[in-house]
Design a protein around this motif. Structure first.
Motif, PDB file in Angstrom:
ATOM      1  N   UNK A   1       0.615  -1.269   0.081  1.00  0.00           N
ATOM      2  CA  UNK A   1       0.014   0.107  -0.069  1.00  0.00           C
ATOM      3  C   UNK A   1       0.861   1.174  -0.167  1.00  0.00           C
ATOM      4  N   UNK A   2       0.475   2.173  -0.918  1.00  0.00           N
ATOM      5  CA  UNK A   2       1.200   3.588  -1.021  1.00  0.00           C
ATOM      6  C   UNK A   2       0.195   4.608  -1.047  1.00  0.00           C
ATOM      7  N   UNK A   3       0.545   5.660  -0.497  1.00  0.00           N
ATOM      8  CA  UNK A   3      -0.483   6.733  -0.544  1.00  0.00           C
ATOM      9  C   UNK A   3       0.364   8.135  -0.223  1.00  0.00           C
ATOM     10  N   UNK A   4      -0.175   9.348  -0.810  1.00  0.00           N
ATOM     11  CA  UNK A   4       0.214  10.592  -0.611  1.00  0.00           C
ATOM     12  C   UNK A   4      -0.746  11.559  -0.357  1.00  0.00           C
ATOM     13  N   UNK A   5      -0.359  12.541   0.453  1.00  0.00           N
ATOM     14  CA  UNK A   5      -1.336  13.566   0.969  1.00  0.00           C
ATOM     15  C   UNK A   5      -1.605  14.365  -0.173  1.00  0.00           C
ATOM     16  N   UNK A   6      -2.984  15.194  -0.201  1.00  0.00           N
ATOM     17  CA  UNK A   6      -3.612  16.256  -1.032  1.00  0.00           C
ATOM     18  C   UNK A   6      -3.704  17.297  -0.157  1.00  0.00           C
ATOM     19  N   UNK A   7      -3.376  18.535  -0.942  1.00  0.00           N
ATOM     20  CA  UNK A   7      -3.395  19.746  -0.182  1.00  0.00           C
ATOM     21  C   UNK A   7      -4.490  20.540  -0.757  1.00  0.00           C
ATOM     22  N   UNK A   8      -5.217  21.402  -0.356  1.00  0.00           N
ATOM     23  CA  UNK A   8      -5.955  22.364  -0.916  1.00  0.00           C
ATOM     24  C   UNK A   8      -5.315  23.586  -1.039  1.00  0.00           C
ATOM     25  N   UNK A   9      -5.772  24.853  -1.742  1.00  0.00           N
ATOM     26  CA  UNK A   9      -4.929  25.855  -2.163  1.00  0.00           C
ATOM     27  C   UNK A   9      -4.705  26.641  -0.857  1.00  0.00           C
ATOM     28  N   UNK A  10      -5.198  26.480   0.366  1.00  0.00           N
ATOM     29  CA  UNK A  10      -4.688  27.132   1.497  1.00  0.00           C
ATOM     30  C   UNK A  10      -3.854  26.524   2.180  1.00  0.00           C
ATOM     31  N   UNK A  11      -3.161  25.249   1.691  1.00  0.00           N
ATOM     32  CA  UNK A  11      -2.053  24.471   2.336  1.00  0.00           C
ATOM     33  C   UNK A  11      -2.770  23.446   3.461  1.00  0.00           C
ATOM     34  N   UNK A  12      -4.123  23.396   3.554  1.00  0.00           N
ATOM     35  CA  UNK A  12      -4.737  22.421   4.311  1.00  0.00           C
ATOM     36  C   UNK A  12      -4.789  21.078   3.810  1.00  0.00           C
ATOM     37  N   UNK A  13      -4.746  19.964   4.800  1.00  0.00           N
ATOM     38  CA  UNK A  13      -4.800  18.565   4.361  1.00  0.00           C
ATOM     39  C   UNK A  13      -6.083  18.368   3.583  1.00  0.00           C
ATOM     40  N   UNK A  14      -6.341  17.774   2.390  1.00  0.00           N
ATOM     41  CA  UNK A  14      -7.563  17.509   1.596  1.00  0.00           C
ATOM     42  C   UNK A  14      -7.825  16.179   1.718  1.00  0.00           C
ATOM     43  N   UNK A  15      -6.926  15.289   1.793  1.00  0.00           N
ATOM     44  CA  UNK A  15      -7.229  13.837   1.561  1.00  0.00           C
ATOM     45  C   UNK A  15      -5.855  13.135   1.373  1.00  0.00           C
ATOM     46  N   UNK A  16      -6.183  11.935   0.934  1.00  0.00           N
ATOM     47  CA  UNK A  16      -5.139  11.160   0.420  1.00  0.00           C
ATOM     48  C   UNK A  16      -5.310  10.384  -0.947  1.00  0.00           C
ATOM     49  N   UNK A  17      -4.466  10.171  -1.669  1.00  0.00           N
ATOM     50  CA  UNK A  17      -4.658   9.271  -2.866  1.00  0.00           C
ATOM     51  C   UNK A  17      -3.639   8.243  -2.854  1.00  0.00           C
ATOM     52  N   UNK A  18      -3.928   7.134  -2.991  1.00  0.00           N
ATOM     53  CA  UNK A  18      -2.960   5.952  -3.099  1.00  0.00           C
ATOM     54  C   UNK A  18      -3.377   4.555  -4.060  1.00  0.00           C
ATOM     55  N   UNK A  19      -2.500   3.661  -3.981  1.00  0.00           N
ATOM     56  CA  UNK A  19      -2.552   2.424  -4.635  1.00  0.00           C
ATOM     57  C   UNK A  19      -2.345   1.275  -3.808  1.00  0.00           C
ATOM     58  N   UNK A  20      -2.612   0.234  -4.021  1.00  0.00           N
ATOM     59  CA  UNK A  20      -2.288  -1.342  -3.374  1.00  0.00           C
ATOM     60  C   UNK A  20      -1.968  -2.231  -4.550  1.00  0.00           C
ATOM     61  N   UNK A  21      -0.929  -2.995  -4.340  1.00  0.00           N
ATOM     62  CA  UNK A  21      -0.622  -3.766  -5.435  1.00  0.00           C
ATOM     63  C   UNK A  21      -0.469  -5.218  -4.680  1.00  0.00           C
ATOM     64  N   UNK A  22      -1.011  -6.157  -5.408  1.00  0.00           N
ATOM     65  CA  UNK A  22      -0.905  -7.441  -4.696  1.00  0.00           C
ATOM     66  C   UNK A  22       0.431  -8.026  -5.099  1.00  0.00           C
ATOM     67  N   UNK A  23       1.179  -8.472  -3.953  1.00  0.00           N
ATOM     68  CA  UNK A  23       2.488  -8.949  -3.742  1.00  0.00           C
ATOM     69  C   UNK A  23       2.430 -10.318  -3.155  1.00  0.00           C
TER      70      UNK A  23
END
Length: 637
Positions: free
Chosen positions: A235-257
């Motif tokens: 599992x990998x994920x990076x944070x998303x930030x809005x225009x004001x610099x606040x945390x907006x959420x995460x976007x990520x992926x999971x790969x079957x290993x």
């Protein structure tokens, strides 16, 4: 109407009074270097200034600087594309980028991922195309969204979006299959129910830690489906930030290993087995990349050389430093010949351990070559042969001593043979002369002067005559035994059945009144000295004839039998037999188990047989019982 709404959407974030992008905006080219989990701009073309307003040096900042200038509404999609790029290697997307004057301009971004020969990502090469109109931007957006939806739906990796609290806003089909959850079931913290119970606590803690420290999330953990099947995922994920610099959420992926981990686990077990096998066999291995100079040693190789992996770096130079100074030149020459003459590298040499001790090692290696004949790689083994070398040296020393002892023993045997020949001559000439005189004068007394003797005197003379004849027979038997021991052997194929038949006929002719049945196996052949083997059969069959003499009817048999997997020959009779408790005396000189008054003989016959069998590399033994006969077995090599 719809186009007008989309145009308004595109321009709504542009500050009042800001001019739209100039028509016919040019294209620009850029290069991003991939560094572990992040990318960094390393070069942009000058035409990018006319699209975004920034000088080239301003756009060579961190990749984060670049992402921060993408419209907040487009950032999740751009980040998702970034993750998909590493799966697809080529992607095209449209998004809004903030011009230096504050406006957002639409660009079409086409990227291609470049990898090295091993498949490791190296660089991302991309082109920027500025939109020349709102309509073009809308079409680019629609095409980018369409491509994004197709890619996320068809992607072989699970993709997800969450809000700042970690509530899932989107999961693609691959994610749902891996987690065995719907989007509704994954809402809030519900997604953790797909985690293996042993992983729930630490994965949640790691997720929170990454969010708290503004770090990317990356971990391998297990999903457990409703049917109990356990799957390992990365599992990998990076944070998303809005225009004001606040945390907006995460976007990520999971790969079957799962399969990858299985292969890794199997590889580790294989390496462990190899290391154990090398340790048991005391056989180390090494791999030398001749081009780069990198030399890799196995655990057992370190042990053989008395080095530790943490403080010794193997290389050609460090290896040569461990070689005994007197062996370095010969080793270098052997290596040179192997490399340039395409030979198998094989050599024994000495090494010096850190404590100064010397060890002998044996090395072998095969060499891989390029098409042009250049040596590329050597893979070899090394074995500690110190014990073998010490044993070889001890064998050489013992052989030298043995040769000396053999020479001494040979001289003693030659002297003994000379003495034996002298004794045989004395027996043959010096002893026979007086014996003949005794025998002759005794015979004269009996023939010419018997009338002068009474009955008792005549009996005494007859005893002297019998004793002298018996002594003559003993002398003949001893001489025969001496000749058998010293005579040269001539091996050939001998038909023992034919010899036995001839001997049986001779015995029967000497005493035709006896009723003896001879049973002789046909076509029994053996390789040996025909003269000596005839003596063996004459003695054995003669003894059988003699010791059945007091039975009215008798049976004598000659044949073969398999004993302990080896062919054995035998002579069997049903005569007087013997007591097995005295079997060890059978083959001693002058040893008799029956009195001379019962059966005649000198006690030399079986000794003679044993000597002949021994000279043929075999052995002889007997079995019997009193008045139940005897069987004599013998083998030949």
């Amino acid at each position: 109407m719809k186009n007008n709404q989309e145009s308004a959407l595109l321009l709504r974030d542009r500050p009042a009074g800001a001019a739209p992008p100039p028509p016919g905006s040019p294209s620009a080219v850029y290069v991003l270097r991939v560094e572990e989990d992040r990318v960094a701009p390393v070069w942009v073309s000058e035409s990018i200034t006319r699209i975004a307003g920034y000088d080239t040096h301003e756009m060579l900042g961190s990749h984060r600087w670049w992402l921060d200038r993408i419209h907040p509404e487009d950032q999740p999609r751009v980040a998702a594309h970034q993750l998909l790029l590493f799966e697809q290697n080529h992607l095209t997307q449209a998004y809004r980028f903030q011009h230096k004057n504050g406006d957002y301009v639409w660009v079409t971004d086409e990227r291609k991922l470049l990898r090295d020969a091993a498949g490791k990502p190296l660089e991302i090469v991309g082109t920027w195309h500025g939109a020349s109109s709102c309509k073009e931007a809308v079409e680019a957006l629609r095409e980018s969204e369409k491509r994004y939806q197709i890619l996320t739906k068809m992607a072989p990796v699970g993709i997800f979006h969450t809000d700042a609290e970690g509530n899932y806003r989107y999961v693609n089909e691959c994610w749902r299959e891996l987690a065995d959850l719907t989007l509704e079931e994954a809402a809030g913290a519900g997604w953790t129910q797909a985690l293996h119970p042993d992983d729930r606590e630490w994965v949640s803690a790691e997720w929170q830690r990454a969010a708290r420290l503004n770090l990317p999330f990356k971990a391998e953990y297990r999903f457990r489906r409703r049917d109990g099947v356990v799957t390992w995922v990365l599992g990998q994920a990076v944070a998303e930030w809005d225009a004001s610099g606040e945390l907006a959420g995460y976007i990520g992926t999971i790969i079957d290993v799962t399969e990858h981990r299985r292969i890794e686990r199997a590889l580790r077990k294989s390496e462990e087995r190899l290391n154990r096998a090398q340790k048991i066999a005391q056989l180390g291995s090494w791999d030398w990349d001749i081009v780069s100079g990198e030399l890799v040693w196995s655990e057992e190789t370190y042990r053989i050389f008395g080095r530790q992996a943490q403080n010794f770096h193997p290389s050609y130079e460090s290896f040569m430093a461990t070689v005994h100074p007197e062996d370095q030149s010969s080793l270098a020459e052997a290596l040179k010949q192997a490399l340039f003459e395409h030979r198998l590298f094989r050599i024994d040499h000495r090494i010096i351990l850190p404590d100064g001790a010397e060890r002998f090692v044996h090395e072998e290696a095969e060499i891989s070559y390029a098409d042009d004949g250049r040596a590329l790689r050597m893979v070899g083994t090394v074995q500690d042969i110190t014990a073998r070398k010490e044993a070889e040296e001890e064998i050489r020393r013992l052989n030298a001593e043995l040769e000396q002892r053999v020479e001494e023993r040979t001289a003693e045997l030659l002297a003994a043979n000379r003495e034996l020949e002298s004794f045989s001559y004395s027996v043959s000439h010096d002893l026979r002369a007086p014996l003949r005189a005794i025998n002759g004068f005794t015979q004269i007394l009996l023939n010419d002067h018997a009338a002068c003797l009474n009955e008792e005197g005549r009996r005494h003379l007859e005893r002297v005559l019998c004793a002298s004849e018996r002594m003559g027979q003993l002398i003949d038997d001893l001489l025969n035994l001496s000749r058998i021991t010293r005579s040269e052997m001539h091996r050939e194929w001998v038909n023992l059945s034919t010899l036995a038949q001839q001997i049986a006929e001779t015995l029967q002719a000497g005493q035709p009144e006896r009723s003896v049945a001879f049973v002789i196996a046909p076509n029994v052949v053996a390789r040996g000295d025909a003269r000596l083997l005839q003596i063996v059969l004459e003695n054995l069959l003669g003894n059988a004839w003699k010791f059945t003499g007091k039975h009215a009817r008798a049976r004598i048999e000659f044949g073969t039998v398999q004993l302990d997997g080896k062919r054995s020959y035998f002579v069997r009779d049903d005569g007087a037999g013997f007591d097995m408790s005295y079997a060890d005396k059978l083959f001693g000189a002058f040893q008799r188990l029956h009195g001379a008054s019962e059966f005649e003989g000198t006690g030399i016959g079986l000794v003679t047989i044993q000597r002949i069998i021994a000279r043929h590399g075999g052995r002889i033994w007997a079995e019997g019982a009193v008045e139940q006969g005897a069987t004599f077995y013998f083998t030949l090599n």
